[in-house]
Structures are given as structure tokens and as C-alpha cells.
Scaffold this active site. Sequence first.
Site, PDB file in Angstrom:
ATOM      1  CB  CYS A 136      60.586  65.170  24.475  1.00 41.46           C
ATOM      2  SG  CYS A 136      59.008  64.698  23.723  1.00 41.46           S
ATOM      3  CB  CYS A 180      57.180  68.814  25.002  1.00 39.84           C
ATOM      4  SG  CYS A 180      57.891  67.534  26.058  1.00 39.84           S
ATOM      5  CB  CYS A 199      57.853  62.691  26.969  1.00 38.56           C
ATOM      6  SG  CYS A 199      58.211  64.375  27.491  1.00 38.56           S
ATOM      7  CB  CYS A 211      54.306  65.959  25.773  1.00 36.12           C
ATOM      8  SG  CYS A 211      55.463  64.870  24.899  1.00 36.12           S
ATOM      9  CB  CYS A 249      65.340  50.052  23.858  1.00 35.68           C
ATOM     10  SG  CYS A 249      65.528  49.663  22.121  1.00 35.68           S
TER      11      CYS A 249
END
Length: 166
Positions: A81, A84, A129, A132, A153
Site C-alpha cells: 500500500c 501505509c 487496504c 489504513c 483490478c
Amino acid sequence: MKNLFFAFLAVVAVSCNSSAQKSDTETNSKEVASKYEVSKTDAEWKAILTPAEYHILIEAGTERPFSSELNNVKEPGTFVCAACETDLYKTEHKFMSGTGWPSFDRAIEGGIEMGSDSKLGYTRDEIHCGTCGGHLGHLFNDGPRETTGKRHCINGDAMKFIPDTK
């Protein structure tokens, strides 16, 4: 025909909006913030993310297809991510979907969580995510049949790539 395709993409890009990370001024911000291990104010996200990352992860935007350098990554490693650095996907589960966005048939366990959005007039499975709450992309059932049949995707601007070290 080409113009219709670009018009459709423009509608998709403009209409994607998620409650994954709303600003502190919005009514449900305390509920959302308490749900995730990593939580920041709108100003804090703007200070650490690029404008493109902020648009995707916080505003649930969509990048232009075929614009991400991550489309071409084939070397072993981990996609994390951009907000984070939570581990999200491994290169070994990446495939070329031809859609213009990095695509994976499965995520790293615990890296993502699912939600839904109806911004286009129908319900889609939205990927966030798991740490976060940042918007990553959407899940579709048109992935490789020989594996999971799923296509994650994912917006390239929502991730960073960390190559495996030998």
C-alpha cells in the site's frame, strides 16, 4: 467507438467515490477512523501522499488505464500500500489482464478487505487496504480460470513495488 470507450472511462473515473477514508469534517469520519489500525486526518494524508496517491487512496479515484509503471513489473517482489506499506500482492499472482491496470488473482492474506460501491448505478466489489482503509480498486470474476477466477483490478498509484532481495 473509440470515443465511447474514453467517455465510459471518464464516467468511471469521475463516479468512483468511497467512504474508505473520509475527511475529519464528514459525519462518519470517527467511525471510519476507529476501524483501521492506521488512521490519519485529511491534512496528514495530504502531507505524506502524492496528489495521485491521495486521489486514488483517499478520494477513491481511478488512474488512467495503461498509465502505471507497475503494469510491466514481472520481477519477484511484493506490492505494498502506498499509504501505509501493508503487503498487498505478490508478483507471482500478477497477470496481464489487458485492462490497463495491474491485475492479480489473489491478495496476501490479511492485506485487503472488501467493501462495495454503487457509484455507477450498480454494485461493485471494492478493494481496500486492510490496515489504513485506502481505496485500491475493484474485484471482478473474469480472472484466470486455472487459478481463482478472480481479477483484483488495482490502481498502480495505490501501490509501491518492493523487489525481493536475493
